[in-house]
Design a protein around this motif. Structure first.
Motif, PDB file in Angstrom:
ATOM      1  N   ARG A 121       0.915  -1.150   0.099  1.00  0.00           N
ATOM      2  CA  ARG A 121      -0.003  -0.060  -0.030  1.00  0.00           C
ATOM      3  C   ARG A 121       0.977   1.227  -0.101  1.00  0.00           C
ATOM      4  O   ARG A 121       2.067   1.186   0.312  1.00  0.00           O
ATOM      5  CB  ARG A 121      -0.795   0.046   1.163  1.00  0.00           C
ATOM      6  CG  ARG A 121      -1.969  -1.057   1.266  1.00  0.00           C
ATOM      7  CD  ARG A 121      -2.662  -1.413   2.632  1.00  0.00           C
ATOM      8  NE  ARG A 121      -3.311  -0.092   3.002  1.00  0.00           N
ATOM      9  CZ  ARG A 121      -4.817  -0.165   2.992  1.00  0.00           C
ATOM     10  NH1 ARG A 121      -5.556  -1.120   2.631  1.00  0.00           N
ATOM     11  NH2 ARG A 121      -5.503   1.209   3.265  1.00  0.00           N
ATOM     12  N   ASP A 187      -5.782  -8.070  -4.448  1.00  0.00           N
ATOM     13  CA  ASP A 187      -6.675  -7.673  -3.383  1.00  0.00           C
ATOM     14  C   ASP A 187      -6.499  -7.616  -2.132  1.00  0.00           C
ATOM     15  O   ASP A 187      -6.775  -6.926  -1.198  1.00  0.00           O
ATOM     16  CB  ASP A 187      -7.975  -8.617  -3.820  1.00  0.00           C
ATOM     17  CG  ASP A 187      -8.482  -8.401  -5.079  1.00  0.00           C
ATOM     18  OD1 ASP A 187      -8.248  -7.388  -5.781  1.00  0.00           O
ATOM     19  OD2 ASP A 187      -9.208  -9.409  -5.553  1.00  0.00           O
ATOM     20  N   ALA A 188      -5.593  -8.758  -1.857  1.00  0.00           N
ATOM     21  CA  ALA A 188      -5.073  -8.926  -0.218  1.00  0.00           C
ATOM     22  C   ALA A 188      -4.433  -7.673   0.302  1.00  0.00           C
ATOM     23  O   ALA A 188      -4.120  -7.478   1.391  1.00  0.00           O
ATOM     24  CB  ALA A 188      -4.430 -10.087  -0.213  1.00  0.00           C
ATOM     25  N   LYS A 191      -6.741  -4.910   0.903  1.00  0.00           N
ATOM     26  CA  LYS A 191      -7.587  -5.172   1.995  1.00  0.00           C
ATOM     27  C   LYS A 191      -6.592  -4.957   3.304  1.00  0.00           C
ATOM     28  O   LYS A 191      -7.293  -5.112   4.334  1.00  0.00           O
ATOM     29  CB  LYS A 191      -8.257  -6.202   1.664  1.00  0.00           C
ATOM     30  CG  LYS A 191      -9.484  -6.149   0.555  1.00  0.00           C
ATOM     31  CD  LYS A 191     -10.416  -7.411   0.634  1.00  0.00           C
ATOM     32  CE  LYS A 191      -9.580  -8.681   0.349  1.00  0.00           C
ATOM     33  NZ  LYS A 191     -10.305  -9.752   0.063  1.00  0.00           N
ATOM     34  N   ASP A 193      -4.837  -7.656   3.991  1.00  0.00           N
ATOM     35  CA  ASP A 193      -4.653  -8.884   4.581  1.00  0.00           C
ATOM     36  C   ASP A 193      -3.191  -9.502   4.445  1.00  0.00           C
ATOM     37  O   ASP A 193      -2.969 -10.564   5.457  1.00  0.00           O
ATOM     38  CB  ASP A 193      -5.624  -9.994   3.784  1.00  0.00           C
ATOM     39  CG  ASP A 193      -7.108  -9.640   3.892  1.00  0.00           C
ATOM     40  OD1 ASP A 193      -7.444  -9.132   4.815  1.00  0.00           O
ATOM     41  OD2 ASP A 193      -7.802 -10.112   2.809  1.00  0.00           O
ATOM     42  N   GLN A 211      -7.368  -0.887  -7.992  1.00  0.00           N
ATOM     43  CA  GLN A 211      -7.827  -0.819  -6.723  1.00  0.00           C
ATOM     44  C   GLN A 211      -8.314   0.341  -6.152  1.00  0.00           C
ATOM     45  O   GLN A 211      -8.039   1.284  -6.851  1.00  0.00           O
ATOM     46  CB  GLN A 211      -6.672  -1.295  -5.670  1.00  0.00           C
ATOM     47  CG  GLN A 211      -6.136  -2.902  -5.963  1.00  0.00           C
ATOM     48  CD  GLN A 211      -7.137  -4.045  -5.667  1.00  0.00           C
ATOM     49  OE1 GLN A 211      -8.009  -3.650  -4.658  1.00  0.00           O
ATOM     50  NE2 GLN A 211      -7.184  -5.105  -6.564  1.00  0.00           N
TER      51      GLN A 211
END
Length: 282
Positions: A121, A187-188, A191, A193, A211
């Motif tokens: 991120r 996606d992980a 999010k 994760d 995203q």
């Protein structure tokens, strides 16, 4: 009456000749156009899908236009046996994306070089190297290749460094019943994760851009880990070993439309590595 017979015979002969010419013209116009038969996965974005929405589909269209050919697809999930059951079985003639080192096919010249990348991120850790000590404690998403869950090159390198207990595996083929089966590893990261993921560049670049949160991508270093374990790969198209003529024609199309191809790769977010970046990349 006798004098009109030659005229009637000549008239009949002319009509026959005219009909033959018409039929010959119709036959010429109906001659089948060259077909470019392509083996591809129907659900494998960003590379290909049945709607022809992948970057490989777009580049195949460029090649076909240069060859004055129409494209027909043989759709087959890109699993073990893909090449054997499609191109080797004679169902199609061209695979649009293969590493140059695949022995089963004769590769074209490469049309791009990409790399595995770290994905985090925007507010996450800035990871650039497999030797970063933070990788021993971060939650790391990694791709597992093949039906048997074989290790991708970054996983092999992490294991050699003793980084194993904090890995979370994502099959590179994903859940084939859903659209975009390769996206869960990206996606992980979005999010939260996992803290960082390592994925093949084209997959990472395409899905990261889609995203809702900002993600950053960094090429995995070293690009060639010792002992020989590359993170970078030249990607080509592939034909049967005996199809030299098709290979040469595809090579010419790839060369002539280099600028268009580069624009498509950029549109899909494919990270590309040139020779200068590769030099001294250990």
């Amino acid at each position: 009456m006798c004098s009109s017979f030659p005229e009637r015979a000549l008239s009949t002969a002319l009509r026959v000749v005219a009909l033959l010419l018409i039929l010959m013209g119709a036959g010429a116009s109906a001659a089948p156009q060259r077909q470019l038969r392509v083996c591809a996965d129907p659900n494998n974005l960003p590379f290909s899908n049945e709607s022809r929405g992948g970057f490989e589909n777009r580049i195949v269209d460029i090649v076909a236009r240069e060859l004055d050919a129409t494209v027909t697809y043989v759709w087959w999930a890109q699993r073990r046996g893909f090449i054997r059951n499609t191109l080797k079985a004679g169902l199609c003639d061209l695979v649009p994306g293969i590493p140059m080192a695949v022995d089963m096919l004769r590769p074209t010249s490469p049309y791009y070089r990409s790399t595995y990348v770290f994905i985090t991120r925007e507010d996450g850790p800035d990871i650039r190297s497999l030797d970063d000590p933070r990788l021993r404690t971060l939650r790391i998403g990694v791709q597992l290749i093949g039906d048997d869950g074989a290790n991708a090159p970054p996983v092999q390198s992490l294991a050699r460094r003793g980084v194993v207990g904090n890995l979370q595996g994502f099959p590179v083929y994903g859940d084939y019943s859903r659209p975009d089966p390769s996206s869960p590893i990206i996606d992980a990261v979005a999010k939260g994760d996992v803290d960082v993921a390592i994925a093949w560049g084209p997959v990472a670049g395409y899905f990261a851009a889609r995203q809702r949160v900002g993600l950053k991508l960094k090429p995995v270093l070293p690009m060639v880990d010792l002992p020989f374990n590359p993170m970078i790969f030249d990607i080509s198209m592939g034909v049967r070993h005996e199809d030299r003529e098709l290979r040469n024609a595809v090579n010419q199309a790839l060369r002539q439309h280099r600028t268009e191809i580069e624009a498509i790769l950029a549109e899909y977010g494919v990270p590309r590595i040139d020779g200068a970046e590769t030099a001294g990349a250990r």
